[in-house]
Design a protein around this motif. Structure first.
Motif, PDB file in Angstrom:
ATOM      1  N   LYS A 128       0.833  -1.184   0.000  1.00  0.00           N
ATOM      2  CA  LYS A 128       0.000   0.000   0.000  1.00  0.00           C
ATOM      3  C   LYS A 128       0.883   1.254   0.000  1.00  0.00           C
ATOM      4  CE  LYS A 128      -4.097  -1.951   0.253  1.00  0.00           C
ATOM      5  NZ  LYS A 128      -5.138  -1.795  -0.799  1.00  0.00           N
ATOM      6  N   VAL A 129       0.365   2.337  -0.572  1.00  0.00           N
ATOM      7  CA  VAL A 129       1.058   3.627  -0.567  1.00  0.00           C
ATOM      8  C   VAL A 129       0.119   4.681   0.002  1.00  0.00           C
ATOM      9  CG1 VAL A 129       2.569   3.075  -2.509  1.00  0.00           C
ATOM     10  CG2 VAL A 129       0.325   4.121  -2.927  1.00  0.00           C
ATOM     11  N   CYS A 130       0.663   5.837   0.293  1.00  0.00           N
ATOM     12  CA  CYS A 130      -0.125   6.948   0.822  1.00  0.00           C
ATOM     13  C   CYS A 130      -0.445   7.941  -0.291  1.00  0.00           C
ATOM     14  CB  CYS A 130       0.635   7.666   1.939  1.00  0.00           C
ATOM     15  SG  CYS A 130       0.989   6.633   3.374  1.00  0.00           S
ATOM     16  N   ARG A 131      -1.678   8.421  -0.282  1.00  0.00           N
ATOM     17  CA  ARG A 131      -2.034   9.505  -1.190  1.00  0.00           C
ATOM     18  C   ARG A 131      -2.020  10.811  -0.391  1.00  0.00           C
ATOM     19  NH1 ARG A 131      -7.721  10.740  -4.456  1.00  0.00           N
ATOM     20  NH2 ARG A 131      -7.064  12.817  -5.205  1.00  0.00           N
ATOM     21  N   LEU A 132      -1.268  11.785  -0.895  1.00  0.00           N
ATOM     22  CA  LEU A 132      -1.131  13.059  -0.192  1.00  0.00           C
ATOM     23  C   LEU A 132      -2.328  13.963  -0.485  1.00  0.00           C
ATOM     24  CD1 LEU A 132       2.643  13.892  -0.806  1.00  0.00           C
ATOM     25  CD2 LEU A 132       1.608  12.968   1.260  1.00  0.00           C
ATOM     26  N   ARG A 133      -2.871  14.560   0.560  1.00  0.00           N
ATOM     27  CA  ARG A 133      -3.912  15.562   0.398  1.00  0.00           C
ATOM     28  C   ARG A 133      -3.345  16.966   0.581  1.00  0.00           C
ATOM     29  NH1 ARG A 133      -8.696  13.283  -0.208  1.00  0.00           N
ATOM     30  NH2 ARG A 133      -9.053  11.169   0.553  1.00  0.00           N
ATOM     31  N   ARG A 134      -2.313  17.076   1.398  1.00  0.00           N
ATOM     32  CA  ARG A 134      -1.615  18.350   1.562  1.00  0.00           C
ATOM     33  C   ARG A 134      -0.192  18.205   1.033  1.00  0.00           C
ATOM     34  NH1 ARG A 134      -3.111  21.765   6.945  1.00  0.00           N
ATOM     35  NH2 ARG A 134      -5.379  21.599   6.817  1.00  0.00           N
ATOM     36  N   VAL A 135       0.393  19.339   0.707  1.00  0.00           N
ATOM     37  CA  VAL A 135       1.745  19.302   0.126  1.00  0.00           C
ATOM     38  C   VAL A 135       2.777  19.075   1.218  1.00  0.00           C
ATOM     39  CG1 VAL A 135       1.134  20.811  -1.785  1.00  0.00           C
ATOM     40  CG2 VAL A 135       2.001  21.802   0.324  1.00  0.00           C
ATOM     41  N   LEU A 136       3.925  18.569   0.803  1.00  0.00           N
ATOM     42  CA  LEU A 136       5.077  18.411   1.674  1.00  0.00           C
ATOM     43  C   LEU A 136       6.244  19.192   1.084  1.00  0.00           C
ATOM     44  CD1 LEU A 136       4.975  14.563   2.418  1.00  0.00           C
ATOM     45  CD2 LEU A 136       4.201  16.418   3.900  1.00  0.00           C
ATOM     46  N   TYR A 137       7.188  19.545   1.894  1.00  0.00           N
ATOM     47  CA  TYR A 137       8.389  20.198   1.403  1.00  0.00           C
ATOM     48  C   TYR A 137       9.123  19.236   0.474  1.00  0.00           C
ATOM     49  CZ  TYR A 137       7.976  24.222   4.473  1.00  0.00           C
ATOM     50  OH  TYR A 137       7.561  25.380   5.077  1.00  0.00           O
ATOM     51  N   GLY A 138       9.569  19.759  -0.648  1.00  0.00           N
ATOM     52  CA  GLY A 138      10.266  18.948  -1.630  1.00  0.00           C
ATOM     53  C   GLY A 138       9.437  18.661  -2.863  1.00  0.00           C
ATOM     54  N   LEU A 139       8.121  18.848  -2.783  1.00  0.00           N
ATOM     55  CA  LEU A 139       7.277  18.655  -3.961  1.00  0.00           C
ATOM     56  C   LEU A 139       7.346  19.871  -4.877  1.00  0.00           C
ATOM     57  CD1 LEU A 139       4.000  17.111  -2.475  1.00  0.00           C
ATOM     58  CD2 LEU A 139       5.823  15.921  -3.675  1.00  0.00           C
ATOM     59  N   LYS A 140       7.288  19.625  -6.174  1.00  0.00           N
ATOM     60  CA  LYS A 140       7.286  20.739  -7.123  1.00  0.00           C
ATOM     61  C   LYS A 140       6.022  21.581  -6.991  1.00  0.00           C
ATOM     62  CE  LYS A 140       7.834  18.087 -10.667  1.00  0.00           C
ATOM     63  NZ  LYS A 140       7.998  17.635 -12.086  1.00  0.00           N
ATOM     64  N   GLN A 141       4.933  20.962  -6.536  1.00  0.00           N
ATOM     65  CA  GLN A 141       3.665  21.672  -6.421  1.00  0.00           C
ATOM     66  C   GLN A 141       3.581  22.551  -5.178  1.00  0.00           C
ATOM     67  OE1 GLN A 141       4.105  18.418  -6.787  1.00  0.00           O
ATOM     68  NE2 GLN A 141       2.741  17.553  -8.340  1.00  0.00           N
ATOM     69  N   SER A 142       4.542  22.421  -4.253  1.00  0.00           N
ATOM     70  CA  SER A 142       4.427  23.083  -2.949  1.00  0.00           C
ATOM     71  C   SER A 142       4.293  24.597  -3.040  1.00  0.00           C
ATOM     72  CB  SER A 142       5.624  22.701  -2.061  1.00  0.00           C
ATOM     73  OG  SER A 142       5.624  21.328  -1.809  1.00  0.00           O
ATOM     74  N   PRO A 143       5.187  25.309  -3.762  1.00  0.00           N
ATOM     75  CA  PRO A 143       5.049  26.773  -3.807  1.00  0.00           C
ATOM     76  C   PRO A 143       3.716  27.236  -4.395  1.00  0.00           C
ATOM     77  CG  PRO A 143       7.220  26.085  -4.581  1.00  0.00           C
ATOM     78  CD  PRO A 143       6.393  24.854  -4.477  1.00  0.00           C
TER      79      PRO A 143
END
Length: 308
Positions: free
Chosen positions: A30-45
């Protein structure tokens, strides 16, 4: 003001999955689906900006059409300006009550830290005087000077040698141009408060593709000039008149290689310098008069952009 863990406030629109973090009990495969951003993601800013802009719009702020990171709120009591850079923000106003209300509202939405009166921001030092503010990059300039190992304490009075004409073929090629690129990039950022270096930095920036020893020597001279003028900056006067004044000039055939001239202009609001530029003209001029007219046209276009 500073937002703690700013990126963690943003919500993801895309489907992003990650491996479960170490120590977390989870079913196999199983994997986790992110609902909020984390540091290091391109989508974060982008996600953080979207979240912040929605929140401040609820408080009556609108984004400036000239800079989307600048938010403006106008009331009958005055105006509040908020400038955002990642997780840091500057708030200024002529509506004192509006600022306090904004701080309280932001504290309810985010975990905030009030850094008190503005002193430093992105390498800029802000010094308050009775007649206005001085904006400088003293510490940044000092760090830039320390990147060069000078054999003496000599400084120079001008960024460039008088009547110097640099061309792409001057001197021998640099075996490793990395240091040249780093110094020129640092000087470009320094021109944010040092218009006296803008023209010289504009010239040495032309040779980043294939810098040579003569070009490097010109960069070192600019840094020697900065070394002797560390405390120079921009003085914004509190009681200055609202009159706009603009000055422009051009050097005819300033570049001996492509025969193009350079336009320089500066724009004053009262006694405060608020905009300036040094830019090579697009095509060669047949006379000094033509170069001057092109400079006026370039200045007119820039002035319309600034004034709007």
């Amino acid at each position: 003001m500073d937002v703690k863990n700013a990126f963690l406030n943003g919500y993801l629109k895309e489907k992003v999955y990650m491996k479960p973090p170490p120590g977390l009990t989870h079913p196999p495969n199983k994997v986790c689906r992110l609902r909020r951003v984390l540091y290091g993601l391109k989508q974060s800013p982008r996600a953080w900006y979207a979240k912040f802009s929605v929140i401040v719009s609820e408080f009556g702020f609108t984004s400036s059409p000239h800079d989307t990171a600048l938010f403006i709120h106008k009331t009958t009591r005055g105006m509040v300006l908020l400038l955002l850079y990642v997780d840091d923000m500057i708030i200024t106003r002529d509506d004192v009550t509006g600022v306090e209300e904004l701080k309280q509202s932001l504290n309810q939405k985010f975990e905030m830290k009030d850094l008190s009166v503005l002193c430093y921001f992105l390498g800029f030092k802000v010094t308050s005087f009775d007649d206005g503010y001085l904006l400088s990059q003293v510490n940044y300039a000092s760090d830039l000077v320390s990147k060069v190992e000078f054999n003496d304490d000599k400084s120079v009075s001008t960024p460039l040698e008088p009547n110097v004409k640099l061309t792409p073929m001057d001197g021998s090629p640099l075996s490793n141009p990395t240091h040249y690129w780093q110094l020129v990039g640092s000087l470009v950022y320094l021109t944010m408060t040092r218009p006296d270096t803008a023209h010289a930095v504009h010239i040495v920036s032309h040779f980043k593709a294939a810098p040579r020893a003569t070009h490097y020597a010109a960069v070192i001279r600019i840094i020697r000039y900065v070394k002797g003028t560390l405390f120079h900056g921009l003085h914004f006067f509190a009681n200055s008149s609202p009159m706009l004044r603009i000055y422009s000039d051009a050097d005819w055939v300033g570049d001996p290689f492509d025969r193009r001239s350079t336009t320089d202009y500066c724009l004053f609001l009262g006694n405060s310098l608020i905009s300036w530029q040094s830019k090579k003209q697009t095509i060669p001029s047949h006379s000094s008069t033509e170069a001057a007219y092109k400079a006026l046209d370039d200045t007119r276009t820039s002035f319309i952009i600034v004034a709007s």
